[in-house]
Design a protein around this motif. Structure first.
Motif, PDB file in Angstrom:
ATOM      1  N   ALA A 194      -2.498  -1.959 -37.084  1.00  0.00           N
ATOM      2  CA  ALA A 194      -2.742  -3.496 -37.640  1.00  0.00           C
ATOM      3  C   ALA A 194      -2.844  -4.497 -36.989  1.00  0.00           C
ATOM      4  N   ARG A 195      -2.378  -4.121 -35.839  1.00  0.00           N
ATOM      5  CA  ARG A 195      -2.430  -4.481 -34.426  1.00  0.00           C
ATOM      6  C   ARG A 195      -3.171  -4.655 -33.310  1.00  0.00           C
ATOM      7  N   TRP A 196      -3.668  -5.795 -32.410  1.00  0.00           N
ATOM      8  CA  TRP A 196      -4.893  -5.770 -31.736  1.00  0.00           C
ATOM      9  C   TRP A 196      -4.278  -6.436 -30.394  1.00  0.00           C
ATOM     10  N   PHE A 197      -4.981  -6.362 -28.859  1.00  0.00           N
ATOM     11  CA  PHE A 197      -4.968  -7.175 -28.438  1.00  0.00           C
ATOM     12  C   PHE A 197      -6.290  -7.741 -27.396  1.00  0.00           C
ATOM     13  N   ILE A 215      -1.031 -10.721 -28.325  1.00  0.00           N
ATOM     14  CA  ILE A 215      -0.883  -9.653 -29.153  1.00  0.00           C
ATOM     15  C   ILE A 215      -1.300  -9.945 -30.691  1.00  0.00           C
ATOM     16  N   ARG A 216      -2.054  -9.817 -31.795  1.00  0.00           N
ATOM     17  CA  ARG A 216      -2.231 -10.177 -33.208  1.00  0.00           C
ATOM     18  C   ARG A 216      -1.840  -9.428 -33.994  1.00  0.00           C
ATOM     19  N   SER A 217      -1.193  -8.980 -34.740  1.00  0.00           N
ATOM     20  CA  SER A 217      -0.660  -8.283 -35.588  1.00  0.00           C
ATOM     21  C   SER A 217      -0.105  -8.909 -36.913  1.00  0.00           C
ATOM     22  N   TYR A 218      -0.466  -8.481 -37.926  1.00  0.00           N
ATOM     23  CA  TYR A 218      -0.920  -8.330 -39.619  1.00  0.00           C
ATOM     24  C   TYR A 218       0.270  -7.519 -40.645  1.00  0.00           C
ATOM     25  N   LYS A 219       1.425  -8.326 -41.423  1.00  0.00           N
ATOM     26  CA  LYS A 219       1.932  -8.240 -42.226  1.00  0.00           C
ATOM     27  C   LYS A 219       1.470  -7.807 -43.404  1.00  0.00           C
ATOM     28  N   ALA A 220       1.564  -7.166 -43.977  1.00  0.00           N
ATOM     29  CA  ALA A 220       0.778  -7.001 -45.492  1.00  0.00           C
ATOM     30  C   ALA A 220       1.883  -7.084 -46.679  1.00  0.00           C
ATOM     31  N   PHE A 221       1.975  -7.648 -48.026  1.00  0.00           N
ATOM     32  CA  PHE A 221       3.008  -7.493 -48.713  1.00  0.00           C
ATOM     33  C   PHE A 221       1.833  -7.875 -49.900  1.00  0.00           C
ATOM     34  N   PHE A 250       2.897  -0.739  -9.174  1.00  0.00           N
ATOM     35  CA  PHE A 250       3.834  -0.960 -10.763  1.00  0.00           C
ATOM     36  C   PHE A 250       3.081  -1.745 -11.184  1.00  0.00           C
ATOM     37  N   VAL A 251       3.169  -2.805 -12.781  1.00  0.00           N
ATOM     38  CA  VAL A 251       2.032  -3.323 -13.452  1.00  0.00           C
ATOM     39  C   VAL A 251       3.462  -4.601 -13.853  1.00  0.00           C
ATOM     40  N   HIS A 252       3.500  -5.282 -13.181  1.00  0.00           N
ATOM     41  CA  HIS A 252       5.165  -6.381 -13.973  1.00  0.00           C
ATOM     42  C   HIS A 252       4.040  -7.042 -15.574  1.00  0.00           C
ATOM     43  N   VAL A 253       4.832  -6.873 -16.645  1.00  0.00           N
ATOM     44  CA  VAL A 253       4.467  -7.556 -17.675  1.00  0.00           C
ATOM     45  C   VAL A 253       5.704  -8.630 -18.013  1.00  0.00           C
ATOM     46  N   GLU A 254       4.614 -10.141 -17.953  1.00  0.00           N
ATOM     47  CA  GLU A 254       5.843 -10.972 -17.405  1.00  0.00           C
ATOM     48  C   GLU A 254       6.317 -11.398 -19.408  1.00  0.00           C
ATOM     49  N   ARG A 255       7.344 -12.020 -19.536  1.00  0.00           N
ATOM     50  CA  ARG A 255       8.541 -12.411 -20.577  1.00  0.00           C
ATOM     51  C   ARG A 255       7.367 -12.009 -22.517  1.00  0.00           C
ATOM     52  N   ALA A 256       7.852 -10.890 -22.105  1.00  0.00           N
ATOM     53  CA  ALA A 256       7.082 -10.090 -23.279  1.00  0.00           C
ATOM     54  C   ALA A 256       8.432  -9.446 -23.393  1.00  0.00           C
ATOM     55  N   ALA A 258       9.561  -5.217 -25.036  1.00  0.00           N
ATOM     56  CA  ALA A 258       8.937  -3.864 -24.720  1.00  0.00           C
ATOM     57  C   ALA A 258       7.598  -3.865 -25.774  1.00  0.00           C
ATOM     58  N   SER A 259       7.780  -3.741 -27.209  1.00  0.00           N
ATOM     59  CA  SER A 259       6.829  -3.582 -27.794  1.00  0.00           C
ATOM     60  C   SER A 259       5.272  -4.222 -27.184  1.00  0.00           C
ATOM     61  N   ALA A 260       5.498  -5.467 -27.244  1.00  0.00           N
ATOM     62  CA  ALA A 260       4.509  -6.337 -27.135  1.00  0.00           C
ATOM     63  C   ALA A 260       3.280  -5.747 -25.574  1.00  0.00           C
ATOM     64  N   ALA A 261       4.985  -5.550 -24.179  1.00  0.00           N
ATOM     65  CA  ALA A 261       4.284  -5.037 -23.276  1.00  0.00           C
ATOM     66  C   ALA A 261       3.903  -3.771 -22.962  1.00  0.00           C
ATOM     67  N   ARG A 262       4.000  -2.635 -23.926  1.00  0.00           N
ATOM     68  CA  ARG A 262       3.222  -1.525 -24.305  1.00  0.00           C
ATOM     69  C   ARG A 262       2.056  -1.403 -24.717  1.00  0.00           C
ATOM     70  N   SER A 263       1.771  -2.269 -25.980  1.00  0.00           N
ATOM     71  CA  SER A 263       0.807  -2.698 -26.776  1.00  0.00           C
ATOM     72  C   SER A 263       0.014  -3.223 -25.950  1.00  0.00           C
ATOM     73  N   CYS A 264      -0.041  -3.643 -24.858  1.00  0.00           N
ATOM     74  CA  CYS A 264      -0.778  -4.393 -23.685  1.00  0.00           C
ATOM     75  C   CYS A 264      -1.204  -3.475 -22.156  1.00  0.00           C
ATOM     76  N   LEU A 265      -0.232  -2.619 -22.127  1.00  0.00           N
ATOM     77  CA  LEU A 265      -0.696  -1.678 -21.651  1.00  0.00           C
ATOM     78  C   LEU A 265      -1.233  -0.096 -21.661  1.00  0.00           C
ATOM     79  N   ARG A 266      -0.985  -0.773 -23.078  1.00  0.00           N
ATOM     80  CA  ARG A 266      -1.942   0.410 -24.496  1.00  0.00           C
ATOM     81  C   ARG A 266      -4.056  -0.032 -23.943  1.00  0.00           C
ATOM     82  N   ALA A 267      -3.882  -1.357 -24.578  1.00  0.00           N
ATOM     83  CA  ALA A 267      -5.172  -1.705 -24.352  1.00  0.00           C
ATOM     84  C   ALA A 267      -5.472  -1.649 -23.037  1.00  0.00           C
TER      85      ALA A 267
END
Length: 465
Positions: A194-197, A215-221, A250-256, A258-267
């Motif tokens: 439930a997470r997309w970039f 990064i758009r992510s959803y929580k379910a309840f 090196f790729v520089h990921v700014e203002r994010a 670790a979780s958001a940065a890794r998600s972005c790099l995987r995309a």
């Protein structure tokens, strides 16, 4: 005989108007006694009598200062209760409390050191120490704000530069990479449960490729609807900015984080030939003598702060927080795909001049533990009449990247220039290895001597140049 502890006497409750009335009464008595003392000058003076004089340089606003001092003393035993009809008194109390609340955001040790430097009592509850400091500055919000910014060990996210440096296997063609990424603009790439970039902008200029995304992510309840359980969801969006420079590995990921940065790099890896690596290649040279037992993570951090910081015109480093991995060689690559929760188990040291701490030196030199996260404060010349600006920085070694944080301090532009210079030096540290082995070896010998010492050093001297 009862041994139960006695309850403290309840504080007397007065309205704010009554409290201020008592303050004015006390001030009037003090003025009267002062006039009586001054009149002693006109009487004949005996040799056994004290001589009382007046000071021609009376500090302006002394009445207000004395009035505030007496109010503070009375409030120790009296609880003032504000009146709804008098907003002025309540707003003043709110102003003072907000300033005290801001001061206690500093670490307790930092606050007490400040109190000592200002010549006020550093003992007691942190709230009381903060109040004493605020009184020195007459509760002036601008002065207090400058004080907090200058001494904050860990600045707020809104007041810091943060870059995460991810290594890439080969140097990409920025033009080809730009074309590949533009094809994916506006499209969503799933990067977890439930997470997309989504790429929102791609711009190539000045030998730098910049990518803006979300990064758009959803929580379910589970929720109730018409007395029946049903599934609900909430969405969160986190902006991410990426910079890729020509001829940089090196790729520089700014203002994010670790979780958001890794998600972005995987995309980006999925839709282009970026070549993001999932591990940080640390040099593992063979060192003789004391440096040989040091973990490669520790070697990298010590090289960064001892060999390379001076090349960023930084000096007088004061190490405030250090984190060590608990077990040598512990695998920290385990993570949950959707959450990327940190799996690092570490021991944390806090204080001042941590490399002068015997336990910290023992972890480095005797047990070979990995120093993976370090916070420190450094001095940087402002270029204005030799003025020094103190900047808090943090260097963290993750399994797949380096994270570098620099607080704004009192000069955000100066902090930005330092941040960019330090990042370039860290990139070279990973690629080239130790800058000066002889110099670092000398530091290693001092660390080892501290590790086997029976008593701590009498003054900080480990990082003396």
């Amino acid at each position: 005989m009862s041994t139960e502890p006695q309850k403290p006497e309840p504080r007397e409750v007065l309205t704010a108007e009554e409290l201020w009335g008592q303050v004015e009464d006390l001030l009037e008595i003090a003025v009267q006694r002062g006039l009586e003392a001054a009149s002693q000058r006109t009487r004949p003076v005996r040799h056994t009598q004290r001589v009382l004089t007046t000071n021609p340089q009376v500090t302006e606003g002394v009445d207000d200062f004395i009035r505030e001092e007496m109010r503070q003393l009375l409030e120790a035993d009296i609880l003032p209760v504000g009146d709804n009809d008098d907003e002025g008194m309540f707003e003043e109390e709110v102003h003072r409390e907000i300033i005290k609340k801001a001061l206690v955001s500093l670490k307790s040790e930092t606050l007490r050191n400040l109190a000592q430097e200002l010549g006020v009592d550093k003992r007691g509850k942190v709230e009381h120490v903060a109040e004493r400091i605020a009184r020195v500055y007459r509760f002036d919000q601008h002065s207090i704000a400058d004080l907090i910014v200058e001494h904050a060990d860990e600045p707020e996210p809104a007041r810091r530069f943060l870059d995460r440096l991810f290594p890439i296997a080969t140097l990409p063609s920025l033009q080809s990479l730009c074309e590949e990424l533009r094809w994916a603009m506006g499209r969503y790439v799933r990067v977890g449960l439930a997470r997309w970039f989504a790429i929102q902008a791609v711009e190539l200029s000045d030998s730098t490729l910049r990518i803006e995304g979300m990064i758009r992510s959803y929580k379910a309840f589970v929720t109730q609807e018409d007395d029946k359980p049903t599934l609900g969801s909430s969405v969160s969006e986190v902006p991410v900015a990426v910079a890729i420079h020509q001829d940089h590995r090196f790729v520089h990921v700014e203002r994010a984080d670790a979780s958001a940065a890794r998600s972005c790099l995987r995309a980006l890896n999925a839709i282009s030939k970026l070549g993001y690596q999932d591990s940080l290649p640390l040099p593992s040279p063979s060192f003789p003598d004391d440096l040989g037992i040091f973990d490669p993570h520790t070697v990298l951090i010590l090289d960064a702060i001892y060999n390379r910081l001076p090349h960023a015109d930084a000096h007088k480093p004061n190490l405030t927080v250090a984190k060590f991995r608990m077990q040598p060689g512990e695998d920290d690559a385990q993570e949950l795909e959707e959450e990327e929760r940190p799996s690092l188990r570490a021991v944390r040291f806090e204080g001042r001049h941590l490399l002068d701490s015997v336990p910290a030196c023992q972890l480095i030199a005797l047990e070979g533990r990995a120093l993976v996260d370090l916070s420190l404060v450094v001095g940087v010349d402002s270029g204005q009449d030799g003025e020094e600006v103190r900047l808090p920085i943090r260097l963290s070694i993750e399994r797949d990247h380096l994270a570098v944080m620099t607080g704004y301090g009192l000069r955000p532009k100066l902090a930005e220039n330092f941040h960019e210079t330090f990042i370039r030096l860290l990139e070279r540290a990973v690629i080239d290895g130790v800058l000066d082995r002889h110099r670092l070896g000398s530091l290693a010998r001092r660390i080892h001597s501290f590790a086997v010492a029976e008593e701590p050093a009498d003054r900080p001297r480990m990082l003396e140049q």
